[in-house]
Design a protein around this motif. Structure first.
Motif, PDB file in Angstrom:
ATOM      1  N   ASN A 652       0.823  -1.199   0.000  1.00 39.66           N
ATOM      2  CA  ASN A 652       0.000   0.000   0.000  1.00 39.66           C
ATOM      3  C   ASN A 652       0.861   1.254   0.000  1.00 39.66           C
ATOM      4  N   SER A 653       0.278   2.315  -0.524  1.00 37.66           N
ATOM      5  CA  SER A 653       0.948   3.615  -0.446  1.00 37.66           C
ATOM      6  C   SER A 653       0.796   4.173   0.960  1.00 37.66           C
ATOM      7  N   ARG A 654       1.587   5.245   1.220  1.00 38.87           N
ATOM      8  CA  ARG A 654       1.538   5.868   2.539  1.00 38.87           C
ATOM      9  C   ARG A 654       1.020   7.299   2.423  1.00 38.87           C
ATOM     10  N   THR A 655       0.641   7.821   3.576  1.00 42.49           N
ATOM     11  CA  THR A 655       0.124   9.192   3.605  1.00 42.49           C
ATOM     12  C   THR A 655       1.141  10.181   3.057  1.00 42.49           C
ATOM     13  N   ILE A 656       2.424   9.967   3.381  1.00 43.74           N
ATOM     14  CA  ILE A 656       3.447  10.917   2.931  1.00 43.74           C
ATOM     15  C   ILE A 656       3.734  10.783   1.444  1.00 43.74           C
ATOM     16  N   ASP A 657       3.223   9.733   0.796  1.00 44.35           N
ATOM     17  CA  ASP A 657       3.352   9.598  -0.658  1.00 44.35           C
ATOM     18  C   ASP A 657       2.224  10.324  -1.379  1.00 44.35           C
ATOM     19  N   ARG A 658       1.041  10.325  -0.764  1.00 42.46           N
ATOM     20  CA  ARG A 658      -0.135  10.920  -1.395  1.00 42.46           C
ATOM     21  C   ARG A 658      -0.135  12.437  -1.211  1.00 42.46           C
ATOM     22  N   TYR A 659      -1.179  13.086  -1.715  1.00 48.55           N
ATOM     23  CA  TYR A 659      -1.273  14.549  -1.654  1.00 48.55           C
ATOM     24  C   TYR A 659      -1.943  14.993  -0.359  1.00 48.55           C
ATOM     25  N   LEU A 660      -1.363  15.974   0.295  1.00 43.63           N
ATOM     26  CA  LEU A 660      -1.941  16.672   1.439  1.00 43.63           C
ATOM     27  C   LEU A 660      -1.926  18.160   1.113  1.00 43.63           C
ATOM     28  N   LEU A 661      -3.059  18.809   1.199  1.00 42.83           N
ATOM     29  CA  LEU A 661      -3.159  20.210   0.805  1.00 42.83           C
ATOM     30  C   LEU A 661      -2.978  21.114   2.021  1.00 42.83           C
ATOM     31  N   GLY A 662      -2.133  22.150   1.844  1.00 45.55           N
ATOM     32  CA  GLY A 662      -1.899  23.120   2.897  1.00 45.55           C
ATOM     33  C   GLY A 662      -2.431  24.487   2.524  1.00 45.55           C
ATOM     34  N   PRO A 663      -2.270  25.467   3.421  1.00 43.15           N
ATOM     35  CA  PRO A 663      -2.824  26.812   3.164  1.00 43.15           C
ATOM     36  C   PRO A 663      -2.276  27.473   1.907  1.00 43.15           C
ATOM     37  N   ARG A 664      -1.073  27.119   1.479  1.00 48.00           N
ATOM     38  CA  ARG A 664      -0.527  27.743   0.276  1.00 48.00           C
ATOM     39  C   ARG A 664      -1.199  27.209  -0.988  1.00 48.00           C
ATOM     40  N   PHE A 666      -4.469  25.626  -0.800  1.00 46.64           N
ATOM     41  CA  PHE A 666      -5.903  25.854  -0.636  1.00 46.64           C
ATOM     42  C   PHE A 666      -6.115  26.612   0.676  1.00 46.64           C
ATOM     43  N   ARG A 667      -6.501  27.879   0.538  1.00 45.26           N
ATOM     44  CA  ARG A 667      -6.632  28.736   1.706  1.00 45.26           C
ATOM     45  C   ARG A 667      -7.936  28.469   2.452  1.00 45.26           C
ATOM     46  N   GLY A 668      -7.978  28.937   3.695  1.00 44.67           N
ATOM     47  CA  GLY A 668      -9.190  28.805   4.482  1.00 44.67           C
ATOM     48  C   GLY A 668      -9.257  27.549   5.315  1.00 44.67           C
ATOM     49  N   PHE A 669      -8.216  26.686   5.228  1.00 41.79           N
ATOM     50  CA  PHE A 669      -8.200  25.452   6.003  1.00 41.79           C
ATOM     51  C   PHE A 669      -6.811  25.258   6.606  1.00 41.79           C
ATOM     52  N   GLU A 670      -6.785  24.505   7.689  1.00 43.66           N
ATOM     53  CA  GLU A 670      -5.522  24.166   8.299  1.00 43.66           C
ATOM     54  C   GLU A 670      -4.712  23.265   7.366  1.00 43.66           C
ATOM     55  N   PRO A 671      -3.409  23.119   7.619  1.00 42.65           N
ATOM     56  CA  PRO A 671      -2.639  22.143   6.835  1.00 42.65           C
ATOM     57  C   PRO A 671      -3.266  20.761   6.948  1.00 42.65           C
ATOM     58  N   ALA A 672      -3.456  20.119   5.800  1.00 39.20           N
ATOM     59  CA  ALA A 672      -4.134  18.825   5.734  1.00 39.20           C
ATOM     60  C   ALA A 672      -5.537  18.914   6.316  1.00 39.20           C
ATOM     61  N   GLY A 673      -6.170  20.074   6.141  1.00 41.36           N
ATOM     62  CA  GLY A 673      -7.483  20.296   6.741  1.00 41.36           C
ATOM     63  C   GLY A 673      -8.633  19.774   5.930  1.00 41.36           C
ATOM     64  N   ASN A 690      -5.357  10.613  -3.496  1.00 39.50           N
ATOM     65  CA  ASN A 690      -4.623  10.347  -4.731  1.00 39.50           C
ATOM     66  C   ASN A 690      -4.836  11.423  -5.800  1.00 39.50           C
ATOM     67  N   TYR A 691      -5.943  12.151  -5.705  1.00 37.61           N
ATOM     68  CA  TYR A 691      -6.246  13.149  -6.722  1.00 37.61           C
ATOM     69  C   TYR A 691      -6.670  14.451  -6.044  1.00 37.61           C
ATOM     70  N   TYR A 692      -6.298  15.539  -6.675  1.00 36.34           N
ATOM     71  CA  TYR A 692      -6.794  16.820  -6.191  1.00 36.34           C
ATOM     72  C   TYR A 692      -6.938  17.780  -7.366  1.00 36.34           C
ATOM     73  N   ALA A 693      -7.833  18.727  -7.186  1.00 34.12           N
ATOM     74  CA  ALA A 693      -8.052  19.794  -8.168  1.00 34.12           C
ATOM     75  C   ALA A 693      -8.385  21.061  -7.397  1.00 34.12           C
ATOM     76  N   VAL A 694      -7.691  22.132  -7.721  1.00 33.35           N
ATOM     77  CA  VAL A 694      -7.863  23.395  -7.013  1.00 33.35           C
ATOM     78  C   VAL A 694      -7.856  24.528  -8.027  1.00 33.35           C
ATOM     79  N   ALA A 695      -8.736  25.489  -7.836  1.00 34.43           N
ATOM     80  CA  ALA A 695      -8.740  26.728  -8.616  1.00 34.43           C
ATOM     81  C   ALA A 695      -8.698  27.900  -7.647  1.00 34.43           C
ATOM     82  N   ARG A 696      -7.804  28.841  -7.919  1.00 31.76           N
ATOM     83  CA  ARG A 696      -7.653  30.016  -7.063  1.00 31.76           C
ATOM     84  C   ARG A 696      -7.810  31.274  -7.914  1.00 31.76           C
TER      85      ARG A 696
END
Length: 786
Positions: A652-664, A666-673, A690-696
């Motif tokens: 299995n993959s690990r958390t540190i391999d996958r994507y975690l979104l931080g304030p830089r 995606f704003r308005g949430f805590e790191p990995a919020g 495994n997937y993310y999409a963000v528009a700023r």
């Protein structure tokens, strides 16, 4: 008789009077004759003949040297005027304070008083400028002859140093202290005075751009809140001249070809403690490109391929830099096609009716001149090959003046030299030129001490040691240490800008990173080794190929509980990843066709599977478009980011391999919020997706405060999603958010540009979120260097 007597008496009286008259006339004649007779003797008294010359008062200067300097020859007649000339000649030697010449018969006495020698030079009253700096500008030297004229020139040079720092009221007075043996101590008494600030900068004649926008262009700034730390608000005359040129470049790049600076007036404030700077300008009309054509004056050369290479199209705002870019592009195309001595001459036709400029790029044959050799001087540290690598021309190639100018710019851009001059001169024959490169070395190492703060990592200390010209080879070596409260990073970097003698940059990064985040119940440790090669693939684009090796580990943080997913990942211990990566970057923000708009596109793909424990493909794409609107007062920016992670290996993959979104990201949430979470064992663990999409979307704008305060406002709107946890060990876990959902955040920012770095305050509100998300209504980021 009586008559006769009377007559006789009468005649005697007359002749008696006549005798007196004749005697008077005779006396006058005698005196006049005597005076004229003595004139030759008087004239002779103004001429001299000397059989010997004696010199008195000289101590250092040889007697024969002084006699030769007089120009007087023994035995020859010398007039008084010639004696005066001789006195002046001796004085003009610059080594005598007084000179006197005394004729004594056939001997000429020359009395001289020599200038004293300088025992030592010192400075008094200087606090803002070190002695070492002042010594460099002073021409007087110890054990050399002192002259008042040179001391005054040195005083002016010292005053110029202070004027360059904005201390125009500084005064410098040279004094001497007499010592024995005709020596003096030269002392420069300095009254530094206060720096004179620019209280206000205003413009007259600007209609299309506000004073606020134009002030952002200038190097000179108005005095603001942090005037103690900002040196750009001091008045420096040379900087004003530079600002005029920068202002002209700003308007020309936006099509205002008739722009000119009519005058620049600098006036004291009423209190005479600051300046008002007023720039009177004429903007003129904005011109665009009209017809863009290519013509050929070289027999047999088809202009069609060159026209196809032109990127500028009609309707684009005219800019001289765009014309220069097209000329360089066409000349390089001619070089690739084997057309030697090709020159491109832009011929511009002005159309005032539709405010356009037709440009015809004429292909002409330049003079047949070759580069005989390239001579380099002044590089005491930097190797010759580092400088030669900046030339695309070598000995024996056809001479191209544009290429030589571009090479000179590349040499200056290295940052290795305080001064660099590249000039050409005629070679051994008229059809050859010699390129002279004269450089002056400067320090290329730096030590950076700084601090940083973020909501994710807390406060920390950053130390960086960098040498940009290692051993004079043009290589970059860096060592950095970052010790935030919850994140440590120690890295070593090495860069070779001309790998294998080609336009390739080789990079090597290795280091150690540790993270003890309060937003998770585990710690991470990672060792990495990443060599790579970067090369241009276009005018605005580049690509990097790299190899990445890393060993990472997730650890328990004391006795704190963790969810089932994190527990299974910690149990796997250290894991190694080895693979290849590629990055593509396109950036038109500064070099595109429109100076008010730009695009930054980046794509990264990393794979693991060349040995090691992990096998995956990880891709990320981001695109940012930026435009200045409303007379370039408001900046609009839109960013889209997409990321995908696909696990290929066993297990299995690990958390540190996958994507975690931080304030830089995606704003308005805590790191990995946001994103999938594991709520098992009574904890709340972010496990990534495994997937993310963000528009700023964001805009920053002036808030009405003086721009010297550096405070602007901003509005932003973010929306995004993070989902999918395939290939995750979910045994015993309680997962939420794996399917993902749209989040929306709106907020405003206060942006403060300080001398220590940009400070940004974000105030946000989540319009759409999940109950398990970790919202954050306020965030501040500060990165400081000092």
């Amino acid at each position: 008789m009586k008559t006769g007597t009377g007559t006789g008496t009468s005649c005697g009286g007359v002749w008696g009077g006549s005798n007196i008259l004749w005697r008077a006339l005779a006396a006058i004649f005698f005196l006049t004759t005597t005076a004229f007779a003595t004139l030759p003797d008087m004239a002779a008294a103004q001429s001299y003949v000397f059989n010997s010359v004696q010199v008195e008062g000289n101590e250092r200067i040889e007697t024969s040297t002084i006699i030769t300097r007089t120009g007087i020859e023994r035995g020859k007649e010398v007039s008084a005027g010639q004696l005066n000339d001789a006195v002046q000649r001796v004085l003009d030697s610059g080594v005598f304070e007084t000179v006197e010449m005394i004729p004594r018969g056939s001997t000429l006495i020359v009395k001289v008083a020599e200038y004293p020698t300088i025992n030592q030079i010192s400075f008094e009253g200087n606090k803002r400028v070190k002695n070492e700096v002042l010594t460099e500008v002073v021409s007087s030297e110890s054990r050399r002859i002192y002259t008042p004229e040179q001391a005054e020139r040195d005083a002016v040079a010292i005053s110029d140093v202070y004027s360059a720092q904005g201390r125009v009221a500084a005064t410098v007075v040279p004094r001497i202290i007499r010592r024995s043996d005709n020596r003096v101590d030269l002392v420069f008494e300095i009254a530094e005075g206060d720096t004179i600030e620019v209280e206000r900068i205003s413009f007259v004649g600007n209609r299309n751009y506000s004073d606020r926008r134009l002030r952002r262009v200038l190097e000179t700034k108005q005095a603001g809140l942090l005037r103690t730390f900002i040196r750009a608000d001091t008045f420096i005359a040379d900087r004003i001249e530079f600002d005029k040129q920068v202002l002209r470049d700003f308007y020309l790049s936006r099509g205002y070809v008739d722009f000119r600076v009519n005058s620049s007036n600098v006036e004291f404030t009423r209190e005479r403690d600051a300046f008002f700077l007023v720039l009177n300008i004429t903007e003129g009309q904005q011109f665009s490109f009209g017809q863009v054509t290519v013509s050929s004056e070289i027999a047999g050369l088809d202009p069609a391929p060159y026209l196809d290479a032109i990127k500028v199209r009609p309707g684009v705002v005219y800019s001289p830099s765009l014309v220069d870019n097209e000329i360089a592009r066409l000349e390089k195309l001619g070089l690739r096609n084997g057309v030697d001595f090709l020159r491109v001459e832009p011929r511009i036709t002005r159309n005032d009716r539709d405010l356009s400029l037709n440009v015809d790029f004429a292909l002409v044959r330049g003079p047949r001149i070759f580069v005989e050799r390239i001579d380099i001087e002044g590089n005491t540290t930097t190797l010759d090959r580092v400088i030669r690598n900046q030339f695309r021309t070598v000995e024996g190639d056809p001479f191209n003046p544009r290429e030589i100018r571009e090479s000179a710019e590349r040499i200056r851009a290295l940052g290795f030299f305080a001064n660099s001059d590249v000039e050409t001169r005629e070679g051994s024959t008229p059809d050859r030129v010699i390129v002279d490169v004269d450089v002056e070395e400067q320090p290329t190492g730096s030590l950076n001490l700084g601090g940083n703060y973020s909501a994710a990592d807390g406060f920390g200390l950053a130390v960086g040691l960098t040498e940009n010209n290692f051993l004079g080879r043009g290589q970059r070596v860096s060592l950095s240490l970052s010790t935030a409260q919850e994140s440590e990073r120690y890295t070593f970097g090495f860069s070779e800008p001309n790998l294998l003698g080609r336009n390739l940059r080789g990079d090597l990064d290795l280091g150690y990173a540790a993270r003890d985040s309060s937003f998770s119940n585990y710690d991470t440790r990672r060792v990495f080794f990443t060599p790579g090669v970067t090369f241009p693939i276009g005018e605005l684009s580049s690509m990097q190929l790299r190899y990445d090796w890393g060993q990472s580990e997730m650890r328990n943080r004391g006795s704190q509980p963790v969810g089932a997913v994190i527990a299974s990942e910690i149990a796997e211990g250290k894991r190694t990843a080895s693979g290849l990566g590629v990055s593509y970057v396109y950036d038109s923000r500064r070099s595109g066709l429109d100076p008010t708009a730009g695009v930054l596109f980046r794509a990264d793909v990393d794979t693991a599977g060349l040995g090691g424990d992990d096998k995956y493909v990880k891709a990320r794409i981001s695109s940012t478009a930026q435009r200045l609107v409303l007379s370039e007062e408001v900046t609009l920016k839109a960013t889209v980011e997409l990321g995908a992670f696909h696990w290929l290996g066993n297990g299995n993959s690990r958390t540190i391999d996958r994507y975690l979104l931080g304030p830089r990201t995606f704003r308005g949430f805590e790191p990995a919020g946001i994103g999938p979470r594991d709520l098992s064992n009574g904890v709340d663990d972010a496990i990534g997706g495994n997937y993310y999409a963000v528009a700023r979307l964001e805009a920053d704008f002036p808030v009405g405060l003086p721009e010297e305060y550096g405070i602007r406002g901003g509005l932003f709107y973010d929306l995004g999603n993070l989902w999918n946890i395939d290939d995750v060990n979910t045994d015993g876990a309680s997962i939420v958010g794996a399917d993902g959902s749209l989040r929306q955040v709106i907020g405003f920012s206060v942006l403060w540009t300080t001398p220590f770095g940009p400070l940004r305050f974000n105030f946000s509100n989540a319009l759409q979120k999940e109950s398990f998300d970790k919202a954050q209504n306020f965030d501040v980021t500060l990165q400081a260097r000092f």
